[in-house]
Design a protein around this motif. Structure first.
Motif, mmCIF file in Angstrom:
data_model
loop_
_atom_site.group_PDB
_atom_site.id
_atom_site.type_symbol
_atom_site.label_atom_id
_atom_site.label_comp_id
_atom_site.label_asym_id
_atom_site.label_seq_id
_atom_site.Cartn_x
_atom_site.Cartn_y
_atom_site.Cartn_z
ATOM 1 N N ALA A 841 15.167 26.657 -23.546
ATOM 2 C CA ALA A 841 16.554 26.234 -23.784
ATOM 3 C C ALA A 841 16.609 24.874 -24.466
ATOM 4 C CB ALA A 841 17.308 26.185 -22.459
ATOM 5 N N GLU A 842 17.795 24.575 -25.023
ATOM 6 C CA GLU A 842 18.049 23.255 -25.619
ATOM 7 C C GLU A 842 18.265 22.254 -24.494
ATOM 8 O OE1 GLU A 842 18.307 21.126 -29.161
ATOM 9 O OE2 GLU A 842 18.205 23.297 -29.056
ATOM 10 N N SER A 843 17.567 21.132 -24.532
ATOM 11 C CA SER A 843 17.711 20.118 -23.480
ATOM 12 C C SER A 843 18.811 19.136 -23.885
ATOM 13 C CB SER A 843 16.389 19.374 -23.306
ATOM 14 O OG SER A 843 16.537 18.317 -22.402
ATOM 15 N N PRO A 844 19.753 18.818 -22.965
ATOM 16 C CA PRO A 844 20.900 17.991 -23.379
ATOM 17 C C PRO A 844 20.588 16.505 -23.564
ATOM 18 C CG PRO A 844 21.067 18.548 -21.044
ATOM 19 C CD PRO A 844 19.863 19.262 -21.562
ATOM 20 N N ASP A 845 19.590 15.958 -22.841
ATOM 21 C CA ASP A 845 19.414 14.501 -22.872
ATOM 22 C C ASP A 845 18.120 14.031 -23.543
ATOM 23 O OD1 ASP A 845 17.984 15.625 -20.842
ATOM 24 O OD2 ASP A 845 18.896 14.471 -19.223
ATOM 25 N N VAL A 846 17.046 14.814 -23.483
ATOM 26 C CA VAL A 846 15.804 14.449 -24.185
ATOM 27 C C VAL A 846 15.276 15.682 -24.906
ATOM 28 C CG1 VAL A 846 15.114 12.624 -22.584
ATOM 29 C CG2 VAL A 846 14.412 14.959 -22.122
ATOM 30 N N LEU A 847 14.282 15.468 -25.764
ATOM 31 C CA LEU A 847 13.576 16.568 -26.443
ATOM 32 C C LEU A 847 14.506 17.486 -27.231
ATOM 33 C CD1 LEU A 847 10.965 17.501 -23.671
ATOM 34 C CD2 LEU A 847 10.604 16.119 -25.701
ATOM 35 N N HIS A 848 15.412 16.894 -27.978
ATOM 36 C CA HIS A 848 16.198 17.684 -28.937
ATOM 37 C C HIS A 848 16.289 16.894 -30.248
ATOM 38 C CE1 HIS A 848 19.866 15.202 -28.406
ATOM 39 N NE2 HIS A 848 19.476 15.123 -27.152
ATOM 40 N N LYS A 849 16.667 17.576 -31.307
ATOM 41 C CA LYS A 849 16.632 16.954 -32.637
ATOM 42 C C LYS A 849 17.563 15.748 -32.737
ATOM 43 C CE LYS A 849 15.113 20.887 -35.407
ATOM 44 N NZ LYS A 849 15.453 21.846 -36.471
ATOM 45 N N GLY A 850 18.668 15.782 -31.982
ATOM 46 C CA GLY A 850 19.622 14.671 -32.030
ATOM 47 C C GLY A 850 19.020 13.356 -31.593
ATOM 48 N N CYS A 851 17.986 13.407 -30.732
ATOM 49 C CA CYS A 851 17.350 12.146 -30.300
ATOM 50 C C CYS A 851 15.982 11.979 -30.984
ATOM 51 C CB CYS A 851 17.240 12.081 -28.781
ATOM 52 S SG CYS A 851 16.197 13.319 -28.039
ATOM 53 N N HIS A 852 15.845 12.604 -32.165
ATOM 54 C CA HIS A 852 14.671 12.418 -33.041
ATOM 55 C C HIS A 852 13.382 13.013 -32.469
ATOM 56 C CE1 HIS A 852 17.341 9.667 -35.114
ATOM 57 N NE2 HIS A 852 17.475 8.971 -34.009
ATOM 58 N N ALA A 853 13.490 13.968 -31.559
ATOM 59 C CA ALA A 853 12.276 14.595 -31.011
ATOM 60 C C ALA A 853 11.571 15.393 -32.105
ATOM 61 C CB ALA A 853 12.638 15.515 -29.850
ATOM 62 N N ASP A 854 10.285 15.612 -31.924
ATOM 63 C CA ASP A 854 9.472 16.397 -32.866
ATOM 64 C C ASP A 854 9.623 17.871 -32.499
ATOM 65 O OD1 ASP A 854 7.638 17.485 -34.547
ATOM 66 O OD2 ASP A 854 5.934 16.276 -33.892
ATOM 67 N N VAL A 855 10.585 18.533 -33.125
ATOM 68 C CA VAL A 855 10.873 19.947 -32.826
ATOM 69 C C VAL A 855 10.514 20.771 -34.055
ATOM 70 C CG1 VAL A 855 12.636 21.622 -32.136
ATOM 71 C CG2 VAL A 855 12.760 19.268 -31.292
ATOM 72 N N ARG A 856 9.478 21.591 -33.932
ATOM 73 C CA ARG A 856 9.037 22.407 -35.068
ATOM 74 C C ARG A 856 9.903 23.662 -35.197
ATOM 75 N NH1 ARG A 856 3.840 20.619 -36.510
ATOM 76 N NH2 ARG A 856 3.852 18.396 -35.996
ATOM 77 N N ILE A 857 9.987 24.140 -36.416
ATOM 78 C CA ILE A 857 10.786 25.322 -36.683
ATOM 79 C C ILE A 857 10.142 26.546 -36.020
ATOM 80 C CG2 ILE A 857 9.606 25.895 -38.860
ATOM 81 C CD1 ILE A 857 12.381 26.632 -39.980
ATOM 82 N N MET A 858 10.979 27.409 -35.474
ATOM 83 C CA MET A 858 10.547 28.688 -34.896
ATOM 84 C C MET A 858 9.581 28.528 -33.719
ATOM 85 S SD MET A 858 10.144 30.848 -38.443
ATOM 86 C CE MET A 858 9.811 32.427 -37.716
ATOM 87 N N PHE A 859 9.741 27.451 -32.951
ATOM 88 C CA PHE A 859 8.829 27.285 -31.804
ATOM 89 C C PHE A 859 9.060 28.375 -30.758
ATOM 90 C CE2 PHE A 859 12.539 25.102 -30.089
ATOM 91 C CZ PHE A 859 12.488 25.382 -28.732
ATOM 92 N N ARG A 860 10.305 28.864 -30.664
ATOM 93 C CA ARG A 860 10.575 29.928 -29.679
ATOM 94 C C ARG A 860 9.846 31.217 -30.038
ATOM 95 N NH1 ARG A 860 15.540 27.256 -30.120
ATOM 96 N NH2 ARG A 860 16.266 26.365 -28.162
ATOM 97 N N GLN A 861 9.877 31.572 -31.342
ATOM 98 C CA GLN A 861 9.174 32.792 -31.765
ATOM 99 C C GLN A 861 7.681 32.671 -31.495
ATOM 100 O OE1 GLN A 861 11.747 31.357 -33.177
ATOM 101 N NE2 GLN A 861 12.637 32.537 -34.857
ATOM 102 N N ARG A 862 7.134 31.487 -31.743
ATOM 103 C CA ARG A 862 5.706 31.293 -31.522
ATOM 104 C C ARG A 862 5.369 31.394 -30.028
ATOM 105 N NH1 ARG A 862 1.856 26.620 -34.113
ATOM 106 N NH2 ARG A 862 0.092 26.858 -32.693
ATOM 107 N N PHE A 863 6.201 30.776 -29.192
ATOM 108 C CA PHE A 863 5.976 30.846 -27.756
ATOM 109 C C PHE A 863 6.041 32.304 -27.276
ATOM 110 C CE2 PHE A 863 7.202 30.632 -23.295
ATOM 111 C CZ PHE A 863 6.382 29.633 -22.806
ATOM 112 N N PHE A 864 7.011 33.034 -27.812
ATOM 113 C CA PHE A 864 7.168 34.459 -27.453
ATOM 114 C C PHE A 864 5.899 35.237 -27.814
ATOM 115 C CE2 PHE A 864 8.110 38.691 -29.081
ATOM 116 C CZ PHE A 864 8.772 39.279 -28.020
ATOM 117 N N THR A 865 5.427 35.052 -29.039
ATOM 118 C CA THR A 865 4.243 35.799 -29.501
ATOM 119 C C THR A 865 3.016 35.484 -28.656
ATOM 120 O OG1 THR A 865 5.154 35.638 -31.726
ATOM 121 C CG2 THR A 865 2.870 36.319 -31.552
#
Length: 1025
Positions: A841-865
């Motif tokens: 899930a999207e985290s509201p206070d840390v680890l999201h793009k709005g707070c400049h976290a390093d979020v790679r594209i399609m990380f959910r698909q990779r985790f699923f695979t």
């Protein structure tokens, strides 16, 4: 030897020609073309070889011979010389007089020659004359007619001047070619040719009406594409293509406008819409001359449709057409002796609409107002002409009517005209009816604001916002009155709708009049906040104080106002913290919510953002630190500011104040905040006389309150841009790691884990990061194995895993495997399963793009695979007491996966999802239902295979004790109706019977879903569904 080779080549060519003449299609043509390309033989030799074939008495044989030649020319046209092309054109023109079976092959050859670059001047005209004279095009098959259109198109592209030399004869010839065309594929090409004829100024001569007739006979388009149409031509394609023709020249006006008026009166809605849209398109190129004769009829048709139609689409198109007509008449330049058509047209509109505005029953008020506004919005001239007449009338009617509902209708019409004025910008004194009516307009709007009717107040607030946006309209005294009304509505109006609308209006007007709002509204709101502290507390006073806080935030839309409101909000927060009332925590939360809104509004303005950060962040930290120290010394004081809700409300304020800072300013700020937490350096805080030292990372029971403030450290450091260096980062990470593993307070331990994860996510790759992660693993593994702090170790594992999964760190797979292993743990298994939701899930206070976290594209698909196969495997091998944990983890992963990805994997996972519905865990049930509902809509064929199980499970869950599960099950039962009807019919009676029970559910939301689902099931199998 060469002669022998030549003879063999000729013999081979002769054989290929005989094969083609005998009926073989593509083989000989491809081989002959290849031979011509590689020089084995020439086109001249091919023609000689075709001699006997072309002279054959059987027309089919002649057609095959010419077909062979045409196919070769299509392949080899670039190799032809000018002289060869000349002879071939003459040959083909001659063959146009041959038998009708030969003509299609001849046309193919001419199409190939029409694409030759070496075509001699005059030949294009010659070919077209021959086609126009010798070929009856509409007796040909569709493909052959398309070939003729292609020849014409090719010549129009490459030989434009030559064709124009034909004059109107070319236009007449094309009219004969197109006349009677019925195939949509050909019509699209033909319509394009007509557009080019007009756009490129070909001579139409006396054939304007004929050209119009040959195209307008298709209007309005009535075409339904056949099912599985391979050509993909839609009705809309033909409509737009024909409209572009009809609206391409004013020369069609005298023929087209009567046709449009006739079709507007049609009973078919599609014909009405098409006519109105075409009229709108024509107005872009017509002038007064074209419209003059037809204006009364056009106005009559438009007026009738708006007054009588039941269709919103038709009404909207009528208003658009009226707007376009008025704009067209406004554009036309008048000669001194010409009649002013615009004035007479607007007089007709006023004559037919004005009296309806005065009718007591107000039946046709809205249609009349819409017509007047559509015309008034066309140009500044139409606006002035109509408002001079209409505005005084509306103001008079407002005064005449006393009922709030009637006044609201009149004010909404007035608002429509005021909004049109916004299009033209500043109100000009010389022409504007609005300025001359300033006093009565303001009076009407202000009276609406004091009316008891909430709906009238809301319209009044919208009108007030528009008036305020008109530069130069409101006088200084009016502006003060505006602010007073907004303060009264925002603070004292009982209905929350009016209060919220007044605050939004203040936010819209504040940037336009910052001095008025900062000088008049902010001080009044500050006084309200301060004065009530002396009075006895009551629910009303608490509500009033909350509204003050909201209003202060709403009005902070300009930097100069922010400088006034932020100190007031912070002072209020400090005063509340000093008190010890029962509701003070709620008040601090309200103050923080207001500060958060201000922070968000400041983010796009660098100056405002930095001011807010400097003012708010040190103050919040100082207030919290003081409260923590008081709590450490005297456990009964300062409690409110240390509650989880309050700290959680402070986090987004500090985060929003930090995310948009420039790297230089962020570095300046971080150099103060980190030493505060690591070394107790309080010198930068606004009140630095604290009763004891600040040591949040030190050990000791009495420092528990200070440790809770790590939440504020997290809000700050996890929101910094990635390129800002954090001082003493390694030490900070070690302290956070130790705190997250050793602290007994779940809130503090979780916050420390999140802060650690946020920093790890942004930490540059390298040895330092590897050492820190290894240290974390060494702390987690023993903690997870046994001991009193297994839950804290799991929390740290989850947040660190998420931080690494987001950035594709190699260690993430090791940590995920550890988490998968915990699903089999009886004690931690359920919490570990819920952890998969946290990972995805999207985290509201840390680890999201709005707070400049390093979020790679399609990380959910990779985790699923990477991990779903392991989850499935673990489920099959798990004992019965922990199987639910694997199902819960799986449903969380699938629930957060993009639906297109999930649909492709559905066949392999559906059986597990169905099994998850039988799980007694409500979280699993709800997550699985949420996952299945969109799949029923997006993958009906796959879901149909399991319809029996789905129906049984969904109906069973409609009786669940949990309301959320009942609602989700009913939504899924509703979504089942998207499956093929033939699959659903056997279950129809059973489902309708079962859905009768939730109709009597004690919860309204459940009953609402049951009604919707059952109604849709009643319609299953009905005609036209």
């Amino acid at each position: 030897m060469a002669a022998a080779a030549g003879g063999a080549g000729a013999e081979r060519l002769g054989g290929l020609v005989r094969d083609a003449a005998g009926g073989q299609q593509d083989g000989p043509a491809a081989e002959v073309a290849a031979g011509v390309k590689d020089g084995s033989w020439t086109v001249l030799q091919l023609v000689e070889a075709l001699g006997s074939c072309l002279e054959n008495a059987d027309p089919r044989t002649r057609a095959r011979g010419i077909q062979l030649l045409s196919q070769v020319l299509l392949e080899c046209r670039s190799l032809l010389q000018e002289k060869e092309v000349l002879h071939l054109v003459l040959f083909y023109e001659n063959r146009l007089q041959d038998h009708h079976l030969v003509i299609p092959s001849v046309l193919q050859g001419l199409r190939a020659l029409s694409m030759c670059e070496v075509l001699a001047p005059g030949l294009a005209v010659s070919v077209l004359k021959a086609i126009f004279q010798e070929v009856h095009v509409q007796s040909l098959l569709q493909l052959d007619r398309h070939t003729v259109y292609s020849i014409i198109t090719n010549f129009m592209v490459t030989r434009e001047e030559e064709l124009k030399g034909l004059g109107a004869d070319f236009t007449f010839g094309f009219i004969q070619v197109m006349d009677g065309e019925k195939d949509p594929r050909n019509l699209l090409v033909a319509f394009q040719i007509v557009r080019d004829l007009i756009a490129k100024n070909y001579a139409l001569g006396p054939f304007v009406e004929e050209l119009f007739e040959v195209t307008s006979c298709y209007f309005p388009i009535d075409f339904t594409p056949p099912p599985n149409d391979p050509h993909g031509i839609q009705r809309e394609d033909l409509i737009l293509s024909l409209r572009a023709v009809l609206a391409s020249t004013p020369q069609f006006a005298e023929f087209l406008l009567p046709l449009l008026i006739e079709k507007m009166d049609s009973d078919l809605q599609s014909a009405k819409l098409d006519s109105l849209q075409t009229l709108t398109a024509c107005c872009a190129i017509y002038g007064q001359k074209e419209l003059q004769e037809f204006l009364p009829s056009l106005w009559s048709s438009l007026r009738r449709e708006v007054f009588q139609t039941a269709s919103e689409k038709v009404e909207a198109e009528c208003l658009t057409a009226l707007h376009a007509l008025s704009a067209c008449l406004s554009r036309s330049v008048l000669s001194s002796d010409a009649e002013d058509l615009l004035d007479s047209f607007l007089s007709s509109i006023l004559q037919d609409c004005r009296h309806h505005l005065c009718e007591p029953d107000m039946k046709l008020v809205w249609p009349s107002a819409k017509l007047l506004q559509a015309a008034a919005g066309a140009s500044l001239r139409t606006y002035h002409r109509l408002t001079h007449s209409v505005l005084p009338l509306l103001l008079e009617q407002y005064t005449k009517h006393s009922q709030s509902s009637q006044r609201r209708t009149i004010l909404e019409m007035l608002l429509g005209f005021l909004e049109l004025q916004q299009k033209w910008g500043r109100v000009e004194e010389d022409e504007s009816a609005l300025l001359s009516l300033r006093a009565p307009v303001c009076s009407v709007v202000f009276s609406a604001l004091t009316d008891p009717s909430v709906q009238l107040q809301l319209v009044g607030i919208r009108a007030l916002t528009v008036l305020g946006s008109l530069q130069g309209f409101l006088s200084p005294s009016d502006l003060e009155l505006v602010v007073d009304h907004l303060i009264r509505l925002a603070l004292h109006e009982e209905d929350s709708q009016s209060s919220e609308a007044a605050m939004e209006a203040a936010g819209s007007l504040a940037p336009i009049y910052p001095e008025v709002f900062s000088g008049r509204m902010v001080p009044r709101l500050g006084e309200e906040l301060r004065s009530e502290r002396d009075e006895e507390r009551s629910l009303d006073l608490r509500s009033l104080r909350q509204r003050c806080l909201q209003a202060l935030a709403a009005v902070s839309t300009h930097t100069s106002i922010v400088r006034e409101t932020v100190p007031v909000l912070l002072q209020h927060l400090r005063q509340v913290q000093k008190g010890s009332e029962a509701g003070s925590a709620r008040e601090v939360v309200s103050a923080c919510q207001s500060l958060h809104r201000v922070a968000l509004q400041c983010q796009q303005d660098a100056e405002g953002c930095w001011y807010f950060h400097q003012a708010a962040v040190p103050c919040l930290l100082a207030t919290a630190v003081l409260a923590a120290m008081q709590e450490s010394a005297h456990p009964l004081l300062g409690k409110a500011l240390l509650e989880e809700d309050v700290l959680a409300a402070m986090v987004p304020v500090i985060s929003a104040a930090t995310t948009h800072l420039s790297p230089e300013l962020a570095a300046q700020s971080v150099s103060h905040v980190v030493p505060l937490f690591l070394d107790g350096e309080v010198s930068f805080l606004p009140q630095n006389s604290f009763p004891c030292s600040f040591q949040p990372f030190a050990e000791g029971e009495c420092l528990e309150a200070q440790r809770r403030l790590v939440a504020l450290l997290m809000a700050f450091v996890c929101s910094l841009p990635r390129n800002v260096a954090i001082p003493q980062q390694e030490r900070l990470l070690r302290e956070l790691l130790a705190l997250s593993c050793s602290c007994n307070c779940p809130f503090t331990a979780t916050t420390a884990a999140k802060c650690f994860a946020g920093l790890v996510n942004k930490h540059p790759a390298g040895q330092q990061l590897d050492e820190i992660l290894q240290l974390a693993v060494n702390r987690m593994e023993p903690g997870l194995a046994e001991g009193p702090r297994r839950v804290q170790a799991l929390t740290l594992l989850l947040w660190v895993t998420k931080a690494l999964v987001l950035r594709y760190h190699p260690l993430s797979s090791h940590l995920t495997d550890k988490l998968l292993g915990l699903l089999g743990d009886v004690e931690l298994g359920p919490a570990a399963a819920d952890g998969f939701s946290l990972l995805m899930a999207e985290s509201p206070d840390v680890l999201h793009k709005g707070c400049h976290a390093d979020v790679r594209i399609m990380f959910r698909q990779r985790f699923f695979t990477d991990n779903v196969p392991k989850l499935v495997q673990g489920f099959h091998g798990a004992g019965p007491d922990v199987k639910a944990n694997y199902l819960k983890g799986l449903s969380h992963v699938l629930n957060h996966l993009p639906k297109p990805v999930l649909v492709t994997e559905l066949p392999t996972l559906l059986s597990l999802l169905l099994e998850a519905l039988s799980c007694s865990d409500r979280v699993v049930q709800l997550s699985t239902l949420s996952c299945l509902q969109p799949l029923l809509l997006e993958a009906p064929q796959i879901m149909s295979l399991h319809v029996d199980t789905l129906v049984t499970k969904f109906l069973s869950l409609t009786s669940s004790p949990a309301m959320a599960v009942r609602i989700a099950a009913l939504r899924c039962a509703h979504a089942l109706t998207s499956l093929p009807t033939i699959v659903l019919l056997p279950y129809k009676a059973r489902v309708i019977r079962a859905l009768a029970k939730p109709l009597d559910d004690k919860k309204r939301l459940v009953r609402k879903e049951a009604v919707a689902a059952r109604g849709e099931w009643f319609l299953v199998g009905s005609p036209g569904r």
